[in-house]
Scaffold this motif. Structure first.
Motif, PDB file in Angstrom:
ATOM      1  N   ILE A   3       0.871  -1.177   0.000  1.00 15.87           N
ATOM      2  CA  ILE A   3       0.000   0.000   0.000  1.00 15.87           C
ATOM      3  C   ILE A   3       0.907   1.227   0.000  1.00 15.87           C
ATOM      4  CG2 ILE A   3      -1.676   1.305   1.385  1.00 15.87           C
ATOM      5  CD1 ILE A   3      -2.971  -1.176   0.317  1.00 15.87           C
ATOM      6  N   GLU A   4       0.871   1.977  -1.094  1.00 13.67           N
ATOM      7  CA  GLU A   4       1.859   3.054  -1.279  1.00 13.67           C
ATOM      8  C   GLU A   4       1.449   4.382  -0.647  1.00 13.67           C
ATOM      9  OE1 GLU A   4       4.745   2.539  -2.733  1.00 13.67           O
ATOM     10  OE2 GLU A   4       4.501   0.712  -3.911  1.00 13.67           O
ATOM     11  N   THR A   5       0.147   4.618  -0.462  1.00 12.40           N
ATOM     12  CA  THR A   5      -0.304   5.943  -0.009  1.00 12.40           C
ATOM     13  C   THR A   5      -1.424   5.801   1.026  1.00 12.40           C
ATOM     14  OG1 THR A   5      -2.049   6.081  -1.680  1.00 12.40           O
ATOM     15  CG2 THR A   5       0.132   6.922  -2.309  1.00 12.40           C
ATOM     16  N   PRO A   6      -1.636   6.871   1.830  1.00 14.99           N
ATOM     17  CA  PRO A   6      -2.780   6.855   2.753  1.00 14.99           C
ATOM     18  C   PRO A   6      -4.106   6.667   2.010  1.00 14.99           C
ATOM     19  CG  PRO A   6      -1.334   8.717   3.236  1.00 14.99           C
ATOM     20  CD  PRO A   6      -0.800   8.075   1.999  1.00 14.99           C
ATOM     21  N   LEU A  32       2.920   2.368  15.998  1.00 13.04           N
ATOM     22  CA  LEU A  32       2.389   3.730  16.013  1.00 13.04           C
ATOM     23  C   LEU A  32       2.584   4.353  14.636  1.00 13.04           C
ATOM     24  CD1 LEU A  32       3.933   4.950  19.389  1.00 13.04           C
ATOM     25  CD2 LEU A  32       1.493   4.662  18.938  1.00 13.04           C
ATOM     26  N   GLY A  33       1.525   4.916  14.086  1.00 16.01           N
ATOM     27  CA  GLY A  33       1.632   5.586  12.798  1.00 16.01           C
ATOM     28  C   GLY A  33       1.615   4.657  11.603  1.00 16.01           C
ATOM     29  N   ALA A  34       1.324   3.379  11.820  1.00 13.62           N
ATOM     30  CA  ALA A  34       1.324   2.419  10.709  1.00 13.62           C
ATOM     31  C   ALA A  34       0.199   2.712   9.719  1.00 13.62           C
ATOM     32  CB  ALA A  34       1.196   0.996  11.253  1.00 13.62           C
ATOM     33  N   GLY A  35      -0.913   3.219  10.247  1.00 12.29           N
ATOM     34  CA  GLY A  35      -2.056   3.489   9.362  1.00 12.29           C
ATOM     35  C   GLY A  35      -3.319   2.759   9.790  1.00 12.29           C
ATOM     36  N   LYS A  36      -3.353   2.277  11.023  1.00  9.87           N
ATOM     37  CA  LYS A  36      -4.535   1.562  11.516  1.00  9.87           C
ATOM     38  C   LYS A  36      -5.770   2.461  11.505  1.00  9.87           C
ATOM     39  CE  LYS A  36      -2.417   0.613  15.417  1.00  9.87           C
ATOM     40  NZ  LYS A  36      -1.092   1.215  15.119  1.00  9.87           N
ATOM     41  N   SER A  37      -5.587   3.709  11.964  1.00 14.37           N
ATOM     42  CA  SER A  37      -6.744   4.619  12.012  1.00 14.37           C
ATOM     43  C   SER A  37      -7.163   5.061  10.610  1.00 14.37           C
ATOM     44  CB  SER A  37      -6.442   5.828  12.896  1.00 14.37           C
ATOM     45  OG  SER A  37      -6.308   5.412  14.255  1.00 14.37           O
ATOM     46  N   VAL A  38      -6.210   5.149   9.698  1.00 11.55           N
ATOM     47  CA  VAL A  38      -6.554   5.460   8.304  1.00 11.55           C
ATOM     48  C   VAL A  38      -7.394   4.318   7.724  1.00 11.55           C
ATOM     49  CG1 VAL A  38      -5.608   5.796   5.982  1.00 11.55           C
ATOM     50  CG2 VAL A  38      -4.535   6.918   7.941  1.00 11.55           C
ATOM     51  N   GLU A 103      -7.965  -1.473  17.232  1.00  7.65           N
ATOM     52  CA  GLU A 103      -6.543  -1.156  17.126  1.00  7.65           C
ATOM     53  C   GLU A 103      -5.855  -1.629  18.399  1.00  7.65           C
ATOM     54  OE1 GLU A 103      -5.524   2.766  15.710  1.00  7.65           O
ATOM     55  OE2 GLU A 103      -7.550   3.074  14.937  1.00  7.65           O
ATOM     56  N   TRP A 104      -4.647  -2.130  18.277  1.00  7.45           N
ATOM     57  CA  TRP A 104      -3.857  -2.644  19.398  1.00  7.45           C
ATOM     58  C   TRP A 104      -4.558  -3.812  20.103  1.00  7.45           C
ATOM     59  CZ3 TRP A 104       1.043  -1.501  19.420  1.00  7.45           C
ATOM     60  CH2 TRP A 104       1.458  -0.301  18.823  1.00  7.45           C
ATOM     61  N   GLU A 126       7.633   5.186   3.160  1.00  7.84           N
ATOM     62  CA  GLU A 126       6.309   5.772   2.968  1.00  7.84           C
ATOM     63  C   GLU A 126       5.261   4.697   2.670  1.00  7.84           C
ATOM     64  OE1 GLU A 126       4.781   8.996   3.167  1.00  7.84           O
ATOM     65  OE2 GLU A 126       6.529   8.959   4.474  1.00  7.84           O
ATOM     66  N   ARG A 128       3.438   0.773   2.969  1.00 10.55           N
ATOM     67  CA  ARG A 128       3.037  -0.162   4.011  1.00 10.55           C
ATOM     68  C   ARG A 128       2.865  -1.546   3.381  1.00 10.55           C
ATOM     69  NH1 ARG A 128       4.196   4.070   6.002  1.00 10.55           N
ATOM     70  NH2 ARG A 128       2.998   5.316   7.499  1.00 10.55           N
TER      71      ARG A 128
HETATM   72  N1  ATP Z   1       1.029   4.136   2.755  1.00  8.90           N
HETATM   73  C1  ATP Z   1       0.437   4.677   3.826  1.00  8.90           C
HETATM   74  N2  ATP Z   1      -0.636   4.073   4.366  1.00  8.90           N
HETATM   75  C2  ATP Z   1      -1.218   4.577   5.470  1.00  8.90           C
HETATM   76  N3  ATP Z   1      -0.834   5.705   6.099  1.00  8.90           N
HETATM   77  C3  ATP Z   1       0.233   6.343   5.607  1.00  8.90           C
HETATM   78  C4  ATP Z   1       0.909   5.859   4.450  1.00  8.90           C
HETATM   79  N4  ATP Z   1       1.930   6.703   4.201  1.00  8.90           N
HETATM   80  C5  ATP Z   1       1.874   7.654   5.121  1.00  8.90           C
HETATM   81  N5  ATP Z   1       0.861   7.466   5.976  1.00  8.90           N
HETATM   82  C6  ATP Z   1       0.551   8.337   7.116  1.00  8.90           C
HETATM   83  O1  ATP Z   1       0.796   7.632   8.307  1.00  8.90           O
HETATM   84  C7  ATP Z   1      -0.090   8.070   9.323  1.00  8.90           C
HETATM   85  C8  ATP Z   1      -0.862   6.870   9.897  1.00  8.90           C
HETATM   86  O2  ATP Z   1      -1.539   7.339  11.034  1.00  8.90           O
HETATM   87  P1  ATP Z   1      -2.621   6.468  11.798  1.00  8.90           P
HETATM   88  O3  ATP Z   1      -3.182   7.366  12.844  1.00  8.90           O
HETATM   89  O4  ATP Z   1      -3.557   5.830  10.854  1.00  8.90           O
HETATM   90  O5  ATP Z   1      -1.691   5.347  12.465  1.00  8.90           O
HETATM   91  P2  ATP Z   1      -2.105   4.284  13.562  1.00  8.90           P
HETATM   92  O6  ATP Z   1      -1.561   2.975  13.123  1.00  8.90           O
HETATM   93  O7  ATP Z   1      -3.567   4.359  13.830  1.00  8.90           O
HETATM   94  O8  ATP Z   1      -1.277   4.785  14.833  1.00  8.90           O
HETATM   95  P3  ATP Z   1      -1.625   4.655  16.402  1.00  8.90           P
HETATM   96  O9  ATP Z   1      -1.000   3.361  16.871  1.00  8.90           O
HETATM   97  O10 ATP Z   1      -0.967   5.858  17.010  1.00  8.90           O
HETATM   98  O11 ATP Z   1      -3.117   4.650  16.575  1.00  8.90           O
HETATM   99  C9  ATP Z   1      -1.036   9.079   8.692  1.00  8.90           C
HETATM  100  O12 ATP Z   1      -0.566  10.361   8.988  1.00  8.90           O
HETATM  101  C10 ATP Z   1      -0.908   8.778   7.214  1.00  8.90           C
HETATM  102  O13 ATP Z   1      -1.156   9.912   6.417  1.00  8.90           O
END
Ligand code: ATP
Ligand code: MG
Length: 147
Positions: A3-6, A32-38, A103-104, A126, A128
Motif C-alpha cells: 500500500i503506497e499511499t494513505p 504507532l503511525g502504521a495506518g490503523k486509524s486510516v 486497534e492494538w 512511505e 506499508r
Molecule cells: N502508505 C500509507 N498508508 C497509510 N498511512 C500512511 C501511508 N503513508 C503515510 N501514511 C501516514 O501515516 C499516518 C498513519 O496514522 P494512523 O493514525 O492511521 O496510524 P495508527 O496505526 O492508527 O497509529 P496509532 O498506533 O498511534 O493509533 C497518517 O498520517 C498517514 O497519512
C-alpha cells in the motif's frame, strides 16, 4: 499487499467496510503511525459512515450508527486493566451484530472471537506492507473478498 499511499490504505478499508457481514471483528496490528486509524476510517466509509472518524486513543471506543451496520472503533493502546473492557461495553459489542474494529488488539488478544480478521501493517518508508488473514470461515471469506 503493498500500500503506497494513505489514500490506498483508506480504499482498502472501504472495500472491507463494503464487504463486511454483520458480526465482523477486525483486529488491526502495526506500530504507532502504521495506518490503523486510516484503515479504520476507510472501513467506516465503506459502511456508509461520513464525517470525521477521529482516532479513539482517549475515549477507547467510538460508535457510529448511521451506516449499513453499526461500527465500533476501538483503540486499546491506553487500556491497562482488562476489566475495563466490560465498563466500555466491549465484551457486548464483540458478540453483537455490528462491525468491530480494534486497534492494538494484541494487548488483549483473549477478547477476540475465534473467527476474526487479522490485518498486519508493516511500515516500509512511505509504503506499508499489509497482510490480511482470517481465523475462521466468515473472516476468511471477507479476506478473500478484498485480497
Ligand atoms: N502508505 C500509507 N498508508 C497509510 N498511512 C500512511 C501511508 N503513508 C503515510 N501514511 C501516514 O501515516 C499516518 C498513519 O496514522 P494512523 O493514525 O492511521 O496510524 P495508527 O496505526 O492508527 O497509529 P496509532 O498506533 O498511534 O493509533 C497518517 O498520517 C498517514 O497519512
Ligand atoms: Mg490509530
Amino acid at each position: 499487499m503493498r500500500i503506497e499511499t494513505p489514500e490506498a490504505m483508506e480504499a482498502l478499508g472501504r472495500a472491507l467496510g463494503e464487504a463486511a457481514p454483520a458480526g465482523t471483528v477486525i483486529a488491526l496490528h502495526g506500530d504507532l503511525g502504521a495506518g490503523k486509524s486510516v484503515l479504520a476510517r476507510g472501513i467506516a466509509r465503506g459502511l456508509g459512515i461520513g464525517g470525521r472518524i477521529p482516532s479513539p486513543t482517549f475515549i477507547l471506543v467510538a460508535e457510529y450508527t448511521e451506516g449499513r451496520l453499526p461500527l465500533h472503533h476501538c483503540d486499546l493502546y491506553r487500556l491497562s486493566d482488562p476489566d475495563e473492557l466490560v465498563n466500555l461495553g466491549l465484551d457486548e459489542v464483540l458478540g453483537g451484530d455490528g462491525v468491530v474494529v480494534v486497534e492494538w488488539a494484541e494487548r488483549f488478544p483473549e477478547i477476540l472471537p475465534a473467527d476474526h480478521l487479522e490485518v498486519r501493517i508493516a511500515i516500509d518508508g512511505e509504503a506499508r506492507d499489509v497482510a490480511i488473514a482470517g481465523t475462521g470461515p466468515v473472516s476468511q471469506r471477507l479476506g478473500s473478498a478484498v485480497g
